[in-house]
Structures are given as structure tokens and as C-alpha cells.
Design an enzyme around this catalytic site. Structure first.
Site, mmCIF file in Angstrom:
data_model
loop_
_atom_site.group_PDB
_atom_site.id
_atom_site.type_symbol
_atom_site.label_atom_id
_atom_site.label_comp_id
_atom_site.label_asym_id
_atom_site.label_seq_id
_atom_site.Cartn_x
_atom_site.Cartn_y
_atom_site.Cartn_z
ATOM 1 N N GLU A 25 0.905 -1.345 -0.037
ATOM 2 C CA GLU A 25 -0.093 -0.062 -0.156
ATOM 3 C C GLU A 25 0.874 1.176 0.027
ATOM 4 O O GLU A 25 1.996 1.200 0.195
ATOM 5 C CB GLU A 25 -1.135 -0.133 1.237
ATOM 6 N N LYS A 87 -5.820 10.749 1.098
ATOM 7 C CA LYS A 87 -5.689 9.397 1.512
ATOM 8 C C LYS A 87 -7.033 8.746 0.885
ATOM 9 O O LYS A 87 -8.152 9.195 1.218
ATOM 10 C CB LYS A 87 -5.977 9.497 2.951
ATOM 11 N N VAL A 107 -5.622 0.103 2.658
ATOM 12 C CA VAL A 107 -5.754 -1.234 2.623
ATOM 13 C C VAL A 107 -7.116 -1.647 1.646
ATOM 14 O O VAL A 107 -6.856 -2.188 0.678
ATOM 15 C CB VAL A 107 -6.044 -1.943 4.066
ATOM 16 N N ASP A 139 -17.746 4.410 13.747
ATOM 17 C CA ASP A 139 -16.561 4.719 12.864
ATOM 18 C C ASP A 139 -16.022 3.250 12.479
ATOM 19 O O ASP A 139 -15.292 2.614 13.447
ATOM 20 C CB ASP A 139 -15.578 5.408 13.551
ATOM 21 N N SER A 141 -13.781 0.974 9.733
ATOM 22 C CA SER A 141 -12.791 1.068 8.534
ATOM 23 C C SER A 141 -13.483 0.296 7.417
ATOM 24 O O SER A 141 -14.336 -0.770 7.512
ATOM 25 C CB SER A 141 -11.451 0.542 8.887
ATOM 26 N N ALA A 142 -13.507 1.032 6.176
ATOM 27 C CA ALA A 142 -13.936 0.294 4.947
ATOM 28 C C ALA A 142 -12.933 -1.055 4.602
ATOM 29 O O ALA A 142 -13.358 -1.879 3.914
ATOM 30 C CB ALA A 142 -13.687 1.278 3.750
ATOM 31 N N ASP A 143 -11.871 -1.007 5.226
ATOM 32 C CA ASP A 143 -10.958 -2.130 4.823
ATOM 33 C C ASP A 143 -11.543 -3.729 5.400
ATOM 34 O O ASP A 143 -11.653 -4.487 4.484
ATOM 35 C CB ASP A 143 -9.818 -2.181 6.018
ATOM 36 N N LYS A 160 -4.635 -2.764 13.931
ATOM 37 C CA LYS A 160 -4.029 -1.718 14.689
ATOM 38 C C LYS A 160 -4.595 -1.729 16.076
ATOM 39 O O LYS A 160 -5.575 -1.680 16.526
ATOM 40 C CB LYS A 160 -4.018 -0.406 14.041
#
Length: 307
Positions: A25, A87, A107, A139, A141-143, A160
């Protein structure tokens, strides 16, 4: 071939000749580390992939073109520009392309471009996930959603540690995304080798992981897989120190009303500052470690495809 996609000649040659390719990435370059350490690290990771028998394909959007494989000049540009570079996650891709702009891929968007290019293995630091307090902020993540639908295996040091690990695992389970521990049953927590949570399956060799990936995709099952690879013991951080740094960073982020796509870069930068740079050194080593494992898995996948 996607008309918006450019595959670097080295990467295209590898794909055509059955040489394993590992996607990398670019947000780790522009948003994950300071300059010039970010550029040095990106080139080190590419060299590590090559040293272990695979071809690196660092992914980004450059001047409106989806890139699978960057030049050193591209990497230098992303590193120097830092957070001035957009980003880019899934929702942002068409806007950056249509504007002819440059963006660093997360990602999720790295997985999308890798899949377009025919790359099935991706090495990164850690995946995004469900943020702490997501019960109120939503919240997430779209990951995680990308892992549920895009056929790319993501080799990482777990999620993380700034995230809510329990809810992240619950979300992945709901969407059918397997979490595999490489030589571990405990979920690694990025800077530390384990956590209070377990992975779905433990597999102890790159070949065993490749066999599962090969079977999954040969059966037409959608989505990817999280391959959680613990940070090498000598570079792991004491959990007490990293937990205290994370709590302080989270408190500061809340006070400054930092959220959304800006939260992770802010938190990682503050944790680095609070730990006196120790977390940055650990971050670099875990990415190199993931690049090695991804290269080995890629080699095993190619062997299975040829069988």
C-alpha cells in the site's frame, strides 16, 4: 484490462510468467511515517520482497491513473508530499481518477487495484477495523467490508492496536472473513505479539495458508483473508507502554475532535511521539516481516496453480 489501470512492466512480466507478486500500500508512505523515513522504508520493503523471490507492486493513484507498481520517483513524490496527498479508500477512487489527481491507497483501495491487476497477496502493517467508541460514532474502517468482497489475502500484524479488537473480530466473523494466525492462536495487536483475543485458525506454514486460499478461490467463494503475523519478538513493545501511549493519544484525539480518515494517522503519529520513536522502529520491522511471509505465500500459491 481496466482502462484506468497501469501495471508496471516488471509486475506485468511477473504476472505473465507465474512469478509471485506482492501488493504493497501507499498510505504507509504518505500518512504512516515522516519523510524521509517513509521513502526509505518503502524501498526497503520492496527490496525485502525481491530478496524473498517475489516482485513488489506498490499501489497508488498517480495523476488519475491506477498504478500497480510505482517508480522510485513516484515513491519519492508520495513521501515528500506526505499528508498533502489525498488518503484514498474505496469511495474516493472515482473522484481522484476523474480529477486526474494523486492519492495514496489504504488497505481497501489497495485491495481493489491489486485484484484488478490479478494480484492475490498483499503485505501491510495492520488492517483498519472498528474504532473504540464505535457504538456511538459508527467509525468502522472500509478495510473490513473490502475483505468481505475482494479476493486478496492481507498479511498484517493483526489489527492496529488503537482499535477495538473484539468488535473488529466480530465484524469480520459476521461478514465471513477468516482470520488466520501464522504460528499463533492469539490475535497479534500490531506492536505486540498477542492480545486477549483468539484467531479463527492457526496455520504454521506458508504452504498451508496458500492451500486454504487456493481452495477458497477455486470454489468461487468471495472475499479475502486476514493473515495475522506477529511482530518479531525482538521488536515487540511492552504492552503496558504501548497501551498507555494509545490511551493518551485517544484522549488527545477526542479533545481535538479528530475522527474519520484522519484518526488513524493522528493516533499513530502521536503514539510514535509519546514512545520516543520506539513505535516507529517497531512499525518498520513488522512491515518487513509481513513482506517476507507474503512473498512465501505467493510462491506457494504459484506452485499450487501450476500443479
Amino acid at each position: 484490462m481496466n482502462p484506468y489501470l497501469d501495471i508496471a512492466p516488471e509486475v506485468q512480466n511477473a504476472l505473465q510468467n507465474g512469478v509471485p507478486v506482492v501488493a504493497l500500500e501507499s498510505t504507509i508512505i504518505s500518512h504512516g511515517m515522516p519523510y524521509p523515513q517513509n521513502v526509505k522504508t518503502a524501498l526497503m520493503v520492496e527490496a525485502e520482497v525481491r530478496a524473498h523471490g517475489a516482485v513488489p507492486a506498490t499501489i497508488a493513484i498517480v495523476n488519475g491513473r491506477l498504478k500497480a507498481g510505482l517508480s522510485e520517483a513516484d515513491i519519492e513524490q508520495l513521501g515528500r508530499s506526505g499528508r498533502d496527498v489525498v488518503k484514498v479508500s474505496r469511495r474516493d477512487v472515482p473522484f481522484i481518477v476523474a480529477a486526474g489527481a494523486t492519492g495514496a491507497t489504504t488497505v481497501a483501495s489497495t485491495m481493489i487495484i491489486a485484484a484488478m491487476a490479478g494480484i492475490r497477496v498483499f503485505a501491510t502493517g495492520g488492517i483498519g477495523g472498528v474504532h473504540r467508541g464505535a457504538q456511538e460514532s459508527f467509525d468502522v474502517s472500509a478495510d473490513l467490508q473490502e475483505l468481505a468482497q475482494t479476493p486478496v489475502a492481507v498479511v498484517c500484524a493483526g489489527a492496529k492496536s488503537i482499535l477495538d479488537l473484539r468488535l473488529t473480530l466480530e465484524y469480520l466473523e459476521t461478514h465471513g472473513v477468516p482470520v488466520v494466525g501464522y504460528q499463533t492462536k492469539a490475535l497479534p495487536a500490531f506492536f505486540t505479539r498477542d492480545s486477549a483475543f483468539s484467531v479463527d485458525y492457526r496455520l504454521d506454514t506458508p504452504l498451508a495458508i496458500a492451500e486454504v486460499l487456493h481452495a477458497k478461490w477455486a470454489m468461487g467463494l468471495s472475499g479475502g483473508m486476514v493473515i495475522a503475523n506477529p511482530i518479531p519478538a525482538e521488536y515487540a513493545m511492552p504492552s503496558e507502554a504501548i497501551d498507555a501511549a494509545i490511551e493518551q493519544a485517544l484522549t488527545e484525539a477526542q479533545a481535538q475532535k479528530i475522527g474519520g480518515k484522519e484518526s488513524t494517522p493522528f493516533l499513530l503519529a502521536r503514539v510514535c511521539e509519546i514512545t520516543g520513536g520506539d513505535s516507529l522502529a517497531s512499525n518498520i520491522q513488522l512491515v518487513l516481516n509481513n513482506a517476507r511471509l507474503a512473498s512465501a505465500i505467493g510462491q506457494s500459491l504459484q506452485t499450487l496453480r501450476k500443479a
